[in-house]
Scaffold this motif. Structure first.
Motif, PDB file in Angstrom:
ATOM      1  N   UNK A 123       0.937  -1.361  -0.079  1.00 28.77           N
ATOM      2  CA  UNK A 123       0.117  -0.175   0.014  1.00 28.77           C
ATOM      3  C   UNK A 123       1.056   1.291  -0.002  1.00 28.77           C
ATOM      4  N   UNK A 124       2.105   1.023   0.810  1.00 27.34           N
ATOM      5  CA  UNK A 124       2.660   2.419   0.782  1.00 27.34           C
ATOM      6  C   UNK A 124       3.413   2.547  -0.315  1.00 27.34           C
ATOM      7  N   UNK A 125       3.907   1.460  -1.386  1.00 26.50           N
ATOM      8  CA  UNK A 125       4.608   1.592  -2.628  1.00 26.50           C
ATOM      9  C   UNK A 125       3.723   2.244  -3.556  1.00 26.50           C
ATOM     10  N   UNK A 126       2.209   1.624  -3.411  1.00 26.43           N
ATOM     11  CA  UNK A 126       1.414   2.412  -4.215  1.00 26.43           C
ATOM     12  C   UNK A 126       1.100   3.871  -4.214  1.00 26.43           C
ATOM     13  N   UNK A 127       0.966   4.235  -2.944  1.00 22.97           N
ATOM     14  CA  UNK A 127       0.870   5.537  -2.504  1.00 22.97           C
ATOM     15  C   UNK A 127       1.997   6.682  -2.819  1.00 22.97           C
ATOM     16  N   UNK A 128       3.001   6.277  -2.487  1.00 25.87           N
ATOM     17  CA  UNK A 128       4.334   7.021  -2.926  1.00 25.87           C
ATOM     18  C   UNK A 128       4.412   7.050  -4.544  1.00 25.87           C
ATOM     19  N   UNK A 129       4.269   6.237  -5.242  1.00 26.20           N
ATOM     20  CA  UNK A 129       4.159   6.209  -6.629  1.00 26.20           C
ATOM     21  C   UNK A 129       3.218   7.139  -7.333  1.00 26.20           C
ATOM     22  N   UNK A 172       4.009  10.592  -8.113  1.00 27.39           N
ATOM     23  CA  UNK A 172       5.307  10.517  -9.003  1.00 27.39           C
ATOM     24  C   UNK A 172       5.030  10.560 -10.235  1.00 27.39           C
ATOM     25  N   UNK A 173       6.199  11.260 -11.161  1.00 25.53           N
ATOM     26  CA  UNK A 173       6.127  11.371 -12.692  1.00 25.53           C
ATOM     27  C   UNK A 173       6.229   9.777 -13.178  1.00 25.53           C
ATOM     28  N   UNK A 174       5.718   9.612 -14.327  1.00 29.10           N
ATOM     29  CA  UNK A 174       5.655   8.462 -15.053  1.00 29.10           C
ATOM     30  C   UNK A 174       7.224   7.779 -14.776  1.00 29.10           C
ATOM     31  N   UNK A 175       8.249   8.706 -15.198  1.00 30.17           N
ATOM     32  CA  UNK A 175       9.738   8.065 -15.414  1.00 30.17           C
ATOM     33  C   UNK A 175      10.084   7.801 -14.107  1.00 30.17           C
ATOM     34  N   UNK A 176       9.981   8.444 -12.976  1.00 32.69           N
ATOM     35  CA  UNK A 176      10.312   8.189 -11.903  1.00 32.69           C
ATOM     36  C   UNK A 176       9.547   6.853 -11.242  1.00 32.69           C
ATOM     37  N   UNK A 177       8.374   6.590 -11.799  1.00 38.71           N
ATOM     38  CA  UNK A 177       7.894   5.291 -11.263  1.00 38.71           C
ATOM     39  C   UNK A 177       8.647   4.051 -11.601  1.00 38.71           C
ATOM     40  N   UNK A 178       9.033   4.198 -12.819  1.00 38.15           N
ATOM     41  CA  UNK A 178       9.954   3.086 -13.376  1.00 38.15           C
ATOM     42  C   UNK A 178      11.367   3.035 -12.875  1.00 38.15           C
ATOM     43  N   UNK A 179      11.963   4.401 -12.598  1.00 42.47           N
ATOM     44  CA  UNK A 179      13.324   4.433 -12.408  1.00 42.47           C
ATOM     45  C   UNK A 179      13.596   4.246 -11.001  1.00 42.47           C
ATOM     46  N   UNK A 180      12.806   4.827 -10.231  1.00 42.55           N
ATOM     47  CA  UNK A 180      12.915   4.394  -8.650  1.00 42.55           C
ATOM     48  C   UNK A 180      11.605   4.185  -7.971  1.00 42.55           C
ATOM     49  N   UNK A 181      11.275   2.990  -8.119  1.00 37.82           N
ATOM     50  CA  UNK A 181       9.797   2.997  -7.524  1.00 37.82           C
ATOM     51  C   UNK A 181       9.864   2.896  -6.074  1.00 37.82           C
ATOM     52  N   UNK A 182      10.789   2.420  -5.478  1.00 39.32           N
ATOM     53  CA  UNK A 182      10.608   2.622  -3.858  1.00 39.32           C
ATOM     54  C   UNK A 182      11.355   3.843  -3.277  1.00 39.32           C
ATOM     55  N   UNK A 183      11.596   4.734  -4.123  1.00 35.71           N
ATOM     56  CA  UNK A 183      11.952   6.130  -3.603  1.00 35.71           C
ATOM     57  C   UNK A 183      10.711   7.325  -3.324  1.00 35.71           C
ATOM     58  N   UNK A 184      11.182   7.992  -2.279  1.00 34.99           N
ATOM     59  CA  UNK A 184       9.882   8.780  -1.955  1.00 34.99           C
ATOM     60  C   UNK A 184       9.898   9.925  -3.190  1.00 34.99           C
ATOM     61  N   UNK A 185       8.920  10.587  -3.382  1.00 35.25           N
ATOM     62  CA  UNK A 185       8.578  11.701  -4.304  1.00 35.25           C
ATOM     63  C   UNK A 185       9.676  12.830  -3.812  1.00 35.25           C
TER      64      UNK A 185
END
Length: 279
Positions: A29-35, A38-51
């Motif tokens: 749930x946390x991963x879905x919320x933070x992504x 985020x921008x589309x590129x950031x979702x695929x580049x760093x899926x576990x990083x905070x915005x």
């Protein structure tokens, strides 16, 4: 036993285990919320990083509110889920009370018949259900979904609640009858309050499959006016292109009601699951 329960070390260990399970369960749930922020590129580049300031974006939520009627989908899902749970608990508890309280010829066979739906998935009868809804004019109505989900949840409700109904003291019910209480009064005022943990367990076990279901809304109620939240979210998923920002944003908003209801029923749920396990 009492000393063990009061031991601070045991309490700390129990809290640590509970915290660990909570973190593991809430991590997706946390991963879905933070992504979702985020921008589309950031979702695929760093899926576990905070915005961050560079990756933060609300384009997904803007798309959800602009494309499709999200509040209507949310309302439909809430109506279908709440009404289905109400009828499941009401009819399931009444049937369980009858099976547990009254002895008659065929009692066991009736119980097995009502519990048969646990072993036979209702989706096997999708074609027949669709034909029935077409014949009765209930296609593209929320009532069709409510009827199907009620039928889907009743077997489990009867199976669980009947066991709890048998544990209610006969002396309490007989005392009510001596005082002149009707069977309905005994059921609603004396028995139901004592089986609230079991009712909460049934509600939680049925709530999540109903809220997240895509099969029956797609078949029985695909019209724009009757779309549920899960079906409405499929607008953003295409064969070749998927708007992941919108999908994650829609899922984030869809998760919140389930979490809130789970928190409300959590204590009763734990009591219902562990009832009889520890004496």
């Amino acid at each position: 036993m009492n000393k063990a329960r009061r031991n601070p070390l045991n309490t700390a260990a129990a809290h640590l285990i509970l915290l660990t399970y909570t973190v593991i369960a809430l991590f997706p749930v946390f991963v879905i919320l933070i992504n979702s922020f985020k921008t589309r590129k950031a979702i695929f580049r760093e899926p576990l990083a905070l915005p961050s300031a560079e990756t933060f974006s609300t384009i997904g939520y803007e798309t959800v509110f602009k494309q499709g009627d999200f509040f209507l989908y949310f309302q439909n899902s809430m109506i279908v889920t709440v009404c289905s749970l109400f009828f499941i608990l009401l009819f399931g508890a009444m049937a369980a009370f009858a099976l547990a309280e009254y002895r008659f010829r065929g009692n066991t066979l009736m119980g097995l018949y009502l519990a048969l739906g646990i072993m036979i998935p209702i989706r096997i009868g999708t074609v027949a259900i669709l034909e029935m809804m077409v014949a009765t004019g209930l296609v593209n109505t929320l009532l069709a979904l409510i009827l199907v989900y009620t039928a889907q949840g009743l077997p489990l409700a009867v199976f669980i609640l009947s066991e709890f109904m048998k544990q209610v003291s006969d002396d309490l019910k007989n005392a009510g009858r001596i005082d002149g209480l009707s069977e309905y009064t005994i059921f609603f005022r004396l028995v139901l309050p004592l089986v609230r943990p079991a009712m909460a367990t049934v509600a939680v076990f049925n709530m999540i499959p109903i809220w997240n279901d895509l099969w029956f809304p797609l078949i029985l109620a695909p019209a724009e006016a009757t779309k549920t939240l899960t079906l409405g979210s499929q607008v953003f998923i295409g064969q070749f292109v998927t708007d992941w920002n919108a999908v994650l944003s829609a899922l984030s908003m869809a998760i919140l009601p389930v979490l809130i209801l789970y928190v409300i029923f959590s204590r009763q749920l734990i009591r219902g699951i562990t009832s009889g396990a520890v004496k």
